[in-house]
Design a protein around this motif. Sequence first.
Motif, PDB file in Angstrom:
ATOM      1  N   UNK A 170       0.841  -1.198   0.000  1.00  0.00           N
ATOM      2  CA  UNK A 170       0.000   0.000   0.000  1.00  0.00           C
ATOM      3  C   UNK A 170       0.878   1.251   0.000  1.00  0.00           C
ATOM      4  N   UNK A 171       1.009   1.840  -1.175  1.00  0.00           N
ATOM      5  CA  UNK A 171       1.865   3.020  -1.338  1.00  0.00           C
ATOM      6  C   UNK A 171       1.093   4.094  -2.097  1.00  0.00           C
ATOM      7  N   UNK A 172       1.230   5.323  -1.632  1.00  0.00           N
ATOM      8  CA  UNK A 172       0.712   6.494  -2.335  1.00  0.00           C
ATOM      9  C   UNK A 172       1.903   7.370  -2.672  1.00  0.00           C
ATOM     10  N   UNK A 173       2.010   7.740  -3.930  1.00  0.00           N
ATOM     11  CA  UNK A 173       3.101   8.601  -4.402  1.00  0.00           C
ATOM     12  C   UNK A 173       2.525   9.975  -4.687  1.00  0.00           C
ATOM     13  N   UNK A 174       3.128  11.008  -4.104  1.00  0.00           N
ATOM     14  CA  UNK A 174       2.615  12.370  -4.250  1.00  0.00           C
ATOM     15  C   UNK A 174       3.699  13.318  -4.742  1.00  0.00           C
ATOM     16  N   UNK A 175       3.254  14.362  -5.454  1.00  0.00           N
ATOM     17  CA  UNK A 175       4.147  15.425  -5.934  1.00  0.00           C
ATOM     18  C   UNK A 175       3.554  16.767  -5.537  1.00  0.00           C
ATOM     19  N   UNK A 176       3.993  17.308  -4.388  1.00  0.00           N
ATOM     20  CA  UNK A 176       3.532  18.653  -4.001  1.00  0.00           C
ATOM     21  C   UNK A 176       4.414  19.712  -4.663  1.00  0.00           C
ATOM     22  N   UNK A 177       3.929  20.944  -4.690  1.00  0.00           N
ATOM     23  CA  UNK A 177       4.797  22.018  -5.148  1.00  0.00           C
ATOM     24  C   UNK A 177       5.083  22.984  -3.994  1.00  0.00           C
ATOM     25  N   UNK A 178       5.974  23.915  -4.227  1.00  0.00           N
ATOM     26  CA  UNK A 178       6.459  24.819  -3.188  1.00  0.00           C
ATOM     27  C   UNK A 178       5.367  25.610  -2.469  1.00  0.00           C
ATOM     28  N   UNK A 179       4.342  26.125  -3.162  1.00  0.00           N
ATOM     29  CA  UNK A 179       3.299  26.859  -2.452  1.00  0.00           C
ATOM     30  C   UNK A 179       2.515  26.020  -1.434  1.00  0.00           C
ATOM     31  N   UNK A 180       2.719  24.711  -1.443  1.00  0.00           N
ATOM     32  CA  UNK A 180       2.090  23.853  -0.430  1.00  0.00           C
ATOM     33  C   UNK A 180       2.544  24.255   0.978  1.00  0.00           C
ATOM     34  N   UNK A 181       3.719  24.859   1.068  1.00  0.00           N
ATOM     35  CA  UNK A 181       4.246  25.315   2.363  1.00  0.00           C
ATOM     36  C   UNK A 181       3.312  26.296   3.053  1.00  0.00           C
ATOM     37  N   UNK A 182       2.551  27.045   2.246  1.00  0.00           N
ATOM     38  CA  UNK A 182       1.675  28.067   2.828  1.00  0.00           C
ATOM     39  C   UNK A 182       0.196  27.779   2.570  1.00  0.00           C
ATOM     40  N   UNK A 183      -0.108  26.539   2.223  1.00  0.00           N
ATOM     41  CA  UNK A 183      -1.501  26.125   2.080  1.00  0.00           C
ATOM     42  C   UNK A 183      -2.184  26.484   0.782  1.00  0.00           C
ATOM     43  N   UNK A 198      -0.843  25.292  -2.343  1.00  0.00           N
ATOM     44  CA  UNK A 198      -0.105  24.499  -3.307  1.00  0.00           C
ATOM     45  C   UNK A 198      -0.980  23.625  -4.172  1.00  0.00           C
ATOM     46  N   UNK A 199      -0.312  22.871  -5.011  1.00  0.00           N
ATOM     47  CA  UNK A 199      -0.940  21.887  -5.885  1.00  0.00           C
ATOM     48  C   UNK A 199      -0.167  20.598  -5.697  1.00  0.00           C
ATOM     49  N   UNK A 200      -0.884  19.568  -5.258  1.00  0.00           N
ATOM     50  CA  UNK A 200      -0.269  18.261  -5.072  1.00  0.00           C
ATOM     51  C   UNK A 200      -1.014  17.249  -5.927  1.00  0.00           C
ATOM     52  N   UNK A 201      -0.256  16.510  -6.716  1.00  0.00           N
ATOM     53  CA  UNK A 201      -0.842  15.400  -7.452  1.00  0.00           C
ATOM     54  C   UNK A 201      -0.397  14.121  -6.769  1.00  0.00           C
ATOM     55  N   UNK A 202      -1.238  13.101  -6.872  1.00  0.00           N
ATOM     56  CA  UNK A 202      -0.874  11.830  -6.244  1.00  0.00           C
ATOM     57  C   UNK A 202      -1.511  10.672  -6.989  1.00  0.00           C
ATOM     58  N   UNK A 203      -0.903   9.519  -6.813  1.00  0.00           N
ATOM     59  CA  UNK A 203      -1.403   8.280  -7.384  1.00  0.00           C
ATOM     60  C   UNK A 203      -1.170   7.192  -6.357  1.00  0.00           C
ATOM     61  N   UNK A 204      -1.674   6.012  -6.628  1.00  0.00           N
ATOM     62  CA  UNK A 204      -1.553   4.960  -5.624  1.00  0.00           C
ATOM     63  C   UNK A 204      -1.383   3.596  -6.260  1.00  0.00           C
TER      64      UNK A 204
END
Length: 170
Positions: free
Chosen positions: A15-28, A30-36
């Motif tokens: 059970x693994x989820x792979x995510x790619x957040x971007x820098x603006x995630x630091x301040x709420x 951001x844009x995060x994509x994920x797959x599983x």
Amino acid sequence: GIELSSIQLDLGVKKVIRAMPNLPSQIGVGMTTYTSADEVTRGELMFAQNMLGSTGQAMYLKEERMIDASTAVSGSGPAYIFYFMKAMIEGAIDLGFTQSEAEQLVKQTFRGSVQLQNRSEISMQEWIDKVASKGGTTEAALNSFGIKVEGEIKAGVKAAFNRAIELSKR
């Protein structure tokens, strides 16, 4: 940039989820994509969506290869924006503005433009057309950029995508 199968193998878990957040995630904002991996349940995906959404927006991608594509667009994207802003600031300074004045002009222009676009259903091209009067200053700048700048931006996104693929194959 490590593929799901490699993470599963290296960690000895299914059970693994792979995510790619971007820098603006630091301040709420951001844009995060994920797959599983297939073994992740619907409930676990909902939990991940809620958790990742706390840093801005989260988008589930069915195809893992799209994580590499999102890396090229939203992962690297903030640097593209900062690069363009830096060039605009330097251009403003060349016109006689102080560093502080140039930064204020450019930052507020970006902030306002993004908010304006977010509040409408108008396409980017329609916004461009609204600002660029025939024979006006904006049209002169856009003609100066020409298709070269657009092509270079697209080529840069593609280069980032190709590198993301290379990195995920390690």
